[in-house]
Write a protein that holds these residues in place. Structure first.
Motif, short mmCIF file in Angstrom:
data_model
loop_
_atom_site.label_atom_id
_atom_site.label_comp_id
_atom_site.label_asym_id
_atom_site.label_seq_id
_atom_site.Cartn_x
_atom_site.Cartn_y
_atom_site.Cartn_z
N VAL A 33 0.85 -1.20 0.00
CA VAL A 33 0.00 0.00 0.00
C VAL A 33 0.88 1.25 0.00
O VAL A 33 1.78 1.39 0.83
N ARG A 34 0.59 2.14 -0.91
CA ARG A 34 1.40 3.37 -1.07
C ARG A 34 0.94 4.41 -0.05
O ARG A 34 -0.01 5.15 -0.29
N HIS A 37 0.22 7.96 -1.00
CA HIS A 37 -1.01 8.18 -1.76
C HIS A 37 -2.15 8.63 -0.84
O HIS A 37 -3.11 9.25 -1.31
N ALA A 123 -6.58 3.65 -5.93
CA ALA A 123 -5.66 2.57 -5.59
C ALA A 123 -6.25 1.19 -5.90
O ALA A 123 -5.66 0.16 -5.53
#
Length: 217
Positions: A33-34, A37, A123
């Motif tokens: 998971v970024r 972001h 995402a």
């Protein structure tokens, strides 16, 4: 240009693993998971610092170590339905989404709900529903839940939240008393939630979770 992928690996190697969090689903989710972001644009450069990220109005995205240890403590399974209270811009829910069957995320303003929905959609996270509700009320109509996480500190836990926990379910929150705090895990058995201390942690108290002052004449 910031190398966010390298920062993400460094976060896991220098913050998460040294905190004794080694379960593969947690490590995998936090590597994937970024985080950058899901933070305010002005905070992207410090997305992987080992600290809370302010969202304004006293709200934060929890320190990644704290979130990882909370996830570890409630031992999320891939069939679990999870209630994520105070999801902010959606980072915690995106991490949970990779570990659980479905996530109901709660935020208390239309602006944060819209932003979290937008970022989760970008995402490609498709098993999270973001609900607008007072944080203290949770999302009863979608429960009961196998796991409940509270993304911030509490001084007291509303009964309405505990009632949304499934029998045998797990809940985790950071209980604070002044400058001191500890993450506690609650297990529901025979309709009653019993708490145990898991690890020391502090965070800002979520709105509505303050202890009501008692006045004496």
């Amino acid at each position: 240009m910031t190398d966010f992928a390298a920062n993400r690996i460094m976060m896991v190697d220098t913050q998460i693993r040294p905190s004794d969090v080694t379960k593969f689903p947690i490590i995998d989710a936090m590597l994937t998971v970024r985080r950058e972001h899901f933070v305010p644009d002005r905070m992207r450069s410090v997305a992987y610092a080992g600290e809370d990220i302010p969202l304004g109005e006293g709200r934060v995205i929890l320190d990644p170590r704290v979130l990882a240890k909370m996830l570890d403590a409630v031992d999320i399974q891939n069939e679990d339905i999870v209630l994520d209270i105070g999801c902010g811009l959606g980072y915690s829910s995106a991490v949970l989404a990779r570990m659980a069957d479905a996530v109901i995320a709660v935020e208390d303003t239309d602006e944060r709900v819209s932003e979290a929905e937008h970022l989760l959609s970008q995402a490609n996270v498709d098993n999270v529903a973001v609900i607008e509700s007072p944080l203290t009320e949770g999302a009863a109509k979608h429960g009961p839940y196998d796991v409940i996480l509270v993304q911030g500190a509490v001084e007291t836990m509303p009964q309405a939240i505990l009632e949304q926990l499934k029998e045998g379910g797990r809940i985790i929150a950071i209980f604070v008393d002044g400058a001191l705090g500890e993450a506690r895990v609650g297990i529901k058995a025979d309709g009653h939630v019993s708490w145990r201390m898991s690890f020391n942690a502090v965070a800002p108290v979520l709105p509505g979770f303050e202890q009501t002052a008692e006045f004496a004449l």
